[in-house]
Design a protein around this motif. Sequence first.
Motif, PDB file in Angstrom:
ATOM      1  N   ILE A 117      -6.694   9.315  -1.189  1.00 15.88           N
ATOM      2  CA  ILE A 117      -6.408   7.717  -1.666  1.00 15.88           C
ATOM      3  C   ILE A 117      -6.576   7.071  -0.138  1.00 15.88           C
ATOM      4  CG2 ILE A 117      -4.534   6.066  -1.152  1.00 15.88           C
ATOM      5  CD1 ILE A 117      -3.005   8.321  -3.090  1.00 15.88           C
TER       6      ILE A 117
ATOM      7  N   ILE B 107      -8.219   2.090  -3.272  1.00 16.37           N
ATOM      8  CA  ILE B 107      -6.818   0.962  -3.384  1.00 16.37           C
ATOM      9  C   ILE B 107      -7.818   0.358  -3.052  1.00 16.37           C
ATOM     10  CG2 ILE B 107      -4.446   0.663  -2.431  1.00 16.37           C
ATOM     11  CD1 ILE B 107      -3.336   2.790  -2.868  1.00 16.37           C
TER      12      ILE B 107
ATOM     13  N   ALA C 118       2.213   1.785  -3.659  1.00 15.32           N
ATOM     14  CA  ALA C 118       1.146   2.203  -4.001  1.00 15.32           C
ATOM     15  C   ALA C 118       1.286   3.681  -4.267  1.00 15.32           C
ATOM     16  CB  ALA C 118      -0.239   1.303  -4.225  1.00 15.32           C
ATOM     17  N   LYS C 119       0.433   4.003  -3.039  1.00 17.67           N
ATOM     18  CA  LYS C 119       0.524   5.218  -2.798  1.00 17.67           C
ATOM     19  C   LYS C 119       1.832   6.490  -2.857  1.00 17.67           C
ATOM     20  CE  LYS C 119      -2.402   5.078   1.535  1.00 17.67           C
ATOM     21  NZ  LYS C 119      -1.610   5.728   3.889  1.00 17.67           N
TER      22      LYS C 119
ATOM     23  N   VAL D  66       0.500  -0.914  -0.222  1.00 16.64           N
ATOM     24  CA  VAL D  66       0.097   0.134  -0.557  1.00 16.64           C
ATOM     25  C   VAL D  66       1.037   1.238   0.308  1.00 16.64           C
ATOM     26  CG1 VAL D  66      -1.472   1.656   1.663  1.00 16.64           C
ATOM     27  CG2 VAL D  66      -2.100  -1.224   0.980  1.00 16.64           C
TER      28      VAL D  66
ATOM     29  N   VAL E 148      -7.687   3.474   0.808  1.00 15.82           N
ATOM     30  CA  VAL E 148      -7.588   2.111   1.382  1.00 15.82           C
ATOM     31  C   VAL E 148      -8.575   1.445   1.595  1.00 15.82           C
ATOM     32  CG1 VAL E 148      -5.995   0.530   2.207  1.00 15.82           C
ATOM     33  CG2 VAL E 148      -4.965   2.902   1.567  1.00 15.82           C
TER      34      VAL E 148
END
Length: 90
Positions: free
Chosen positions: A58, A78, A45-46, A42, A60
């Motif tokens: 964002i 995400i 990805a961020k 994560v 999650v």
Amino acid sequence: MGTLNISLPFLLLLLIMSSLSEAMGEYAGGKSSWPEVVGKSVEEAKKVILKDKPDADIVVLPVGSPVTRDLRLNRVHIFVDTVAKTPRVG
């Protein structure tokens, strides 16, 4: 000269279409998905998403979570589904 007779619903439709067109233009101008982060953590990805879209909000969520259907051009979901550590009682 005659008066222009336009109904209120038609004017509202024009306003909505104009706003949508403006929003979609902004949307189309930037990146809208990041397939290259699939399989990454994560946090990784961020970082990638924020590099491309610094104003991203964002969120999650677990895979399958319900999400609102409103379009927010700065929101990026995400979805995660892996267990990273052994669950333990306590």
